[in-house]
Design an enzyme around this catalytic site. Structure first.
Site, PDB file in Angstrom:
ATOM      1  CE1 TYR A   1      -7.011  12.956 -11.772  1.00  0.00           C
ATOM      2  CE2 TYR A   1      -9.420  12.998 -12.401  1.00  0.00           C
ATOM      3  CZ  TYR A   1      -8.162  12.815 -12.673  1.00  0.00           C
ATOM      4  OH  TYR A   1      -7.743  12.761 -14.154  1.00  0.00           O
TER       5      TYR A   1
ATOM      6  CG  HIS B   1      -1.821   7.225 -11.632  1.00  0.00           C
ATOM      7  ND1 HIS B   1      -1.293   8.208 -10.925  1.00  0.00           N
ATOM      8  CD2 HIS B   1      -2.555   7.445 -12.695  1.00  0.00           C
ATOM      9  CE1 HIS B   1      -1.756   9.331 -11.579  1.00  0.00           C
ATOM     10  NE2 HIS B   1      -2.354   9.002 -12.529  1.00  0.00           N
TER      11      HIS B   1
ATOM     12  CG  ASP C   1      -3.597  11.972  -9.997  1.00  0.00           C
ATOM     13  OD1 ASP C   1      -2.602  12.468  -9.636  1.00  0.00           O
ATOM     14  OD2 ASP C   1      -4.204  11.707 -10.795  1.00  0.00           O
TER      15      ASP C   1
END
Length: 262
Positions: free
Chosen positions: A107, A253, A150
């Protein structure tokens, strides 16, 4: 070993545990990598996921923000976590499957709103984070590995709704794209999603601010699945579950999928 993997920024695993359960039941990936879990590890509802056939979890957590977790049907053992940029954030965890494949769940920091590292500390931290990722991959070249998560950067022109507009917006600025490319090149990572879907607009994130996100379709491809060259040809069947962005009280998302025959 054949398996399907999904990556999803869930934006609170406890608040959206029901959506995670829905994905596990309806799509049944063998491995689900989550980001922005916003929960200490001991508060993640593992029992609920185990009841759906996912008894294995490795994770790093924090109260209220960040956090990464890997849920799996398949046995997986933790093999580490990195704190790039020395932020003290739960932004990476890695696990190894029984066939020796290592899965990295990342992330990357979002970087704030101003794309200037001198004026915006968060943007500077993002660039430092990516630089240290690059240096790590240079120093310890990965093999038989998959990287997902991500990454908070849409690298290609067709990974955003408007390349011209987005070049001035954090997540698609030239300096971010270059930093991500250097990290990718350092590990010789192959973008599996674009290996499977080489052409056309492709998004995995749509802002909450859009009144009708689906009609406006001002998306960005921020979520990625990469693999090292030695196993990249085993990747296939990539897709983005856009419909999940329209579920009740969704994450901003959508999950990204890929399958591997190894």
């Amino acid at each position: 070993m054949a398996f399907t993997l999904a990556t999803w920024n869930i934006n609170s695993v406890r608040l959206r545990a029901g959506l995670v359960g829905r994905l596990l039941q309806e799509e049944a990936p063998d491995i689900l990598c989550l980001q922005e879990c916003k929960s200490p590890v001991d508060k993640i509802p593992l029992d609920a996921f185990a009841a759906l056939g996912y008894p294995h979890m490795i994770a790093r957590g924090q109260k209220g923000y960040n956090g990464v977790a890997i849920l799996s049907r398949l046995p997986i053992r933790e093999v580490g976590a990195q704190d790039f940029a020395t932020l003290g954030h739960a932004r990476h965890v890695a696990g190894e499957l029984e066939n020796g494949v290592v899965i990295h769940n990342f992330y990357v920091p979002a970087g704030g709103d101003v794309p200037d590292p001198e004026a915006n500390e968060k943007f500077a931290q993002k660039l430092t984070y990516l630089t240290e990722m690059r240096d790590w991959f240079h120093a310890d070249r990965p093999g038989r590995a998959i990287l997902v998560g991500d990454l908070n950067i849409a690298p290609r022109e067709d990974d955003v709704w408007s390349h011209k507009t987005m070049q001035r917006i954090v997540s698609h600025t030239p300096v971010e794209v270059e930093h991500l490319a250097q990290a990718q090149d350092a590990g010789a990572w192959v973008d599996i999603t674009r290996q499977d879907i080489p052409e056309g607009q492709l998004y995995s994130w749509w802002s909450y601010r859009a009144r009708d996100w689906d009609a406006a379709d001002k998306g960005r491809r921020l979520d990625h699945v990469w693999a090292t060259p030695d196993i990249a040809n085993a990747g296939h069947s990539s897709r983005i579950l856009r419909t999940a962005r329209g579920w009740e009280k969704p994450s901003d998302h959508a999950p990204v999928f890929a399958s591997f025959d190894l």
